[in-house]
Design a protein around this motif. Sequence first.
Motif, PDB file in Angstrom:
ATOM      1  N   ASN A  88       0.831  -1.200   0.000  1.00  0.00           N
ATOM      2  CA  ASN A  88       0.000   0.000   0.000  1.00  0.00           C
ATOM      3  C   ASN A  88       0.869   1.256   0.000  1.00  0.00           C
ATOM      4  O   ASN A  88       0.534   2.259  -0.630  1.00  0.00           O
ATOM      5  N   TYR A  89       1.991   1.171   0.702  1.00  0.00           N
ATOM      6  CA  TYR A  89       2.977   2.263   0.681  1.00  0.00           C
ATOM      7  C   TYR A  89       3.541   2.426  -0.736  1.00  0.00           C
ATOM      8  O   TYR A  89       3.697   3.548  -1.228  1.00  0.00           O
ATOM      9  N   TRP A  90       3.812   1.342  -1.394  1.00  0.00           N
ATOM     10  CA  TRP A  90       4.404   1.325  -2.728  1.00  0.00           C
ATOM     11  C   TRP A  90       3.417   1.811  -3.790  1.00  0.00           C
ATOM     12  O   TRP A  90       3.771   2.556  -4.692  1.00  0.00           O
ATOM     13  N   GLN A  91       2.148   1.391  -3.662  1.00  0.00           N
ATOM     14  CA  GLN A  91       1.129   1.711  -4.649  1.00  0.00           C
ATOM     15  C   GLN A  91       0.457   3.056  -4.376  1.00  0.00           C
ATOM     16  O   GLN A  91      -0.092   3.670  -5.287  1.00  0.00           O
ATOM     17  N   GLY A  92       0.475   3.488  -3.142  1.00  0.00           N
ATOM     18  CA  GLY A  92      -0.318   4.650  -2.785  1.00  0.00           C
ATOM     19  C   GLY A  92      -1.720   4.184  -2.426  1.00  0.00           C
ATOM     20  O   GLY A  92      -2.150   3.096  -2.791  1.00  0.00           O
ATOM     21  N   ASP A  93      -2.427   5.005  -1.704  1.00  0.00           N
ATOM     22  CA  ASP A  93      -3.747   4.613  -1.200  1.00  0.00           C
ATOM     23  C   ASP A  93      -4.802   4.774  -2.295  1.00  0.00           C
ATOM     24  O   ASP A  93      -5.759   5.535  -2.170  1.00  0.00           O
ATOM     25  N   LYS A  94      -4.596   4.040  -3.385  1.00  0.00           N
ATOM     26  CA  LYS A  94      -5.519   4.087  -4.524  1.00  0.00           C
ATOM     27  C   LYS A  94      -5.600   2.692  -5.126  1.00  0.00           C
ATOM     28  O   LYS A  94      -5.070   1.729  -4.588  1.00  0.00           O
ATOM     29  N   LYS A  95      -6.272   2.606  -6.256  1.00  0.00           N
ATOM     30  CA  LYS A  95      -6.390   1.345  -6.981  1.00  0.00           C
ATOM     31  C   LYS A  95      -5.005   0.796  -7.298  1.00  0.00           C
ATOM     32  O   LYS A  95      -4.124   1.522  -7.751  1.00  0.00           O
ATOM     33  N   TRP A  96      -4.808  -0.512  -7.053  1.00  0.00           N
ATOM     34  CA  TRP A  96      -3.512  -1.117  -7.281  1.00  0.00           C
ATOM     35  C   TRP A  96      -3.361  -1.597  -8.725  1.00  0.00           C
ATOM     36  O   TRP A  96      -4.301  -2.105  -9.337  1.00  0.00           O
ATOM     37  N   GLY A  97      -2.126  -1.434  -9.228  1.00  0.00           N
ATOM     38  CA  GLY A  97      -1.757  -2.006 -10.511  1.00  0.00           C
ATOM     39  C   GLY A  97      -0.622  -2.994 -10.285  1.00  0.00           C
ATOM     40  O   GLY A  97      -0.376  -3.420  -9.156  1.00  0.00           O
ATOM     41  N   LYS A 135      11.470   5.314 -16.244  1.00  0.00           N
ATOM     42  CA  LYS A 135      11.153   6.632 -16.803  1.00  0.00           C
ATOM     43  C   LYS A 135      11.217   6.597 -18.331  1.00  0.00           C
ATOM     44  O   LYS A 135      10.464   7.299 -19.009  1.00  0.00           O
ATOM     45  N   LYS A 136      12.079   5.742 -18.845  1.00  0.00           N
ATOM     46  CA  LYS A 136      12.175   5.592 -20.294  1.00  0.00           C
ATOM     47  C   LYS A 136      10.862   5.070 -20.874  1.00  0.00           C
ATOM     48  O   LYS A 136      10.403   5.543 -21.921  1.00  0.00           O
ATOM     49  N   ASN A 137      10.247   4.098 -20.177  1.00  0.00           N
ATOM     50  CA  ASN A 137       8.978   3.549 -20.647  1.00  0.00           C
ATOM     51  C   ASN A 137       7.858   4.579 -20.559  1.00  0.00           C
ATOM     52  O   ASN A 137       6.964   4.623 -21.407  1.00  0.00           O
ATOM     53  N   ILE A 138       7.903   5.411 -19.529  1.00  0.00           N
ATOM     54  CA  ILE A 138       6.899   6.471 -19.387  1.00  0.00           C
ATOM     55  C   ILE A 138       6.986   7.424 -20.566  1.00  0.00           C
ATOM     56  O   ILE A 138       5.964   7.818 -21.151  1.00  0.00           O
ATOM     57  N   VAL A 191       3.972   7.372 -10.248  1.00  0.00           N
ATOM     58  CA  VAL A 191       3.393   7.430 -11.597  1.00  0.00           C
ATOM     59  C   VAL A 191       1.929   7.875 -11.530  1.00  0.00           C
ATOM     60  O   VAL A 191       1.448   8.628 -12.382  1.00  0.00           O
ATOM     61  N   LYS A 192       1.215   7.427 -10.512  1.00  0.00           N
ATOM     62  CA  LYS A 192      -0.188   7.843 -10.340  1.00  0.00           C
ATOM     63  C   LYS A 192      -0.285   9.347 -10.088  1.00  0.00           C
ATOM     64  O   LYS A 192      -1.221  10.005 -10.563  1.00  0.00           O
ATOM     65  N   GLU A 193       0.676   9.890  -9.348  1.00  0.00           N
ATOM     66  CA  GLU A 193       0.696  11.334  -9.106  1.00  0.00           C
ATOM     67  C   GLU A 193       0.900  12.083 -10.417  1.00  0.00           C
ATOM     68  O   GLU A 193       0.278  13.123 -10.658  1.00  0.00           O
ATOM     69  N   LEU A 228      -1.651   1.234 -19.820  1.00  0.00           N
ATOM     70  CA  LEU A 228      -0.379   0.710 -20.317  1.00  0.00           C
ATOM     71  C   LEU A 228       0.729   0.826 -19.264  1.00  0.00           C
ATOM     72  O   LEU A 228       1.603  -0.041 -19.164  1.00  0.00           O
ATOM     73  N   LEU A 229       0.685   1.882 -18.487  1.00  0.00           N
ATOM     74  CA  LEU A 229       1.713   2.101 -17.474  1.00  0.00           C
ATOM     75  C   LEU A 229       1.490   1.263 -16.220  1.00  0.00           C
ATOM     76  O   LEU A 229       2.422   0.644 -15.706  1.00  0.00           O
ATOM     77  N   LEU A 230       0.255   1.224 -15.729  1.00  0.00           N
ATOM     78  CA  LEU A 230      -0.019   0.593 -14.437  1.00  0.00           C
ATOM     79  C   LEU A 230      -0.613  -0.808 -14.553  1.00  0.00           C
ATOM     80  O   LEU A 230      -0.600  -1.561 -13.579  1.00  0.00           O
TER      81      LEU A 230
END
Length: 233
Positions: free
Chosen positions: A127-136, A143-146, A182-184, A199-201
């Motif tokens: 949850n710390y890694w994903q953030g308190d939102k929908k998990w991917g 950053k290259k893929n982004i 990435v969600k931010e 595609l990202l998450l």
Amino acid sequence: MRCQKQRILFMKNFIIERRRNSSLQLGFVLGCLINYKFNSFKNFILYILHFSSIIDLRVKSSKEYTDEELAEILNVIFDIKIEKKYLYDLTGFSKNTFNKYFKEYLQKEGLLLKRKFNLLELYKLFNYWQGDKKWGMMQSIKKKNIAEIINNGNYKKIAEKFDEINFNDTYKSKDSLSPKEVKEFIDYYKLKDTKEEELLLKYKEFHELSLWSFGVLIFMKALENWKPNSRVN
């Protein structure tokens, strides 16, 4: 910490009492997996727990259960521990890079020296890694893929966009970002619910993978209880 242990002990005794005269049916679990029609993975877990008499949704509705409560219940049912080394592959990090990204969190939670984590500890870490939102998917995102997905590979322009969000200085030293970061970025640039976000998450891929991973655990648990006059000890 003491209150947490007391809560888990209470929950363990409660679950044992609730399951004493019930067991999961193999056919039911398999049917749920094959004909998955729930609105969310959380609802699937709630339904399985209700059917197996571990919780009673007539007494406490599904909306009243938090994700952490469900993690605590599953932690008692599946008394398993995952070695830290498996988290390296899961996040796409080497040992040193994993420690770099997670050191602050692990230190804060008193887990820095642990080599194995139970399901509740894993939930909090993820949850710390994903953030308190929908998990991917759990892997870090390069950053290259982004840049390739968002801006046709224009790495410099993507870096400028990230600077606008005022990430801390450690951003520039990173080759990969957490799903939370990435969600931010996605929220800031109004890319929510776009093909780029998926595609990202990879929400759909994570959803299917977690469903079947959890389903296998449940199926194995049901198999344990699939005996004449079986009882939970």
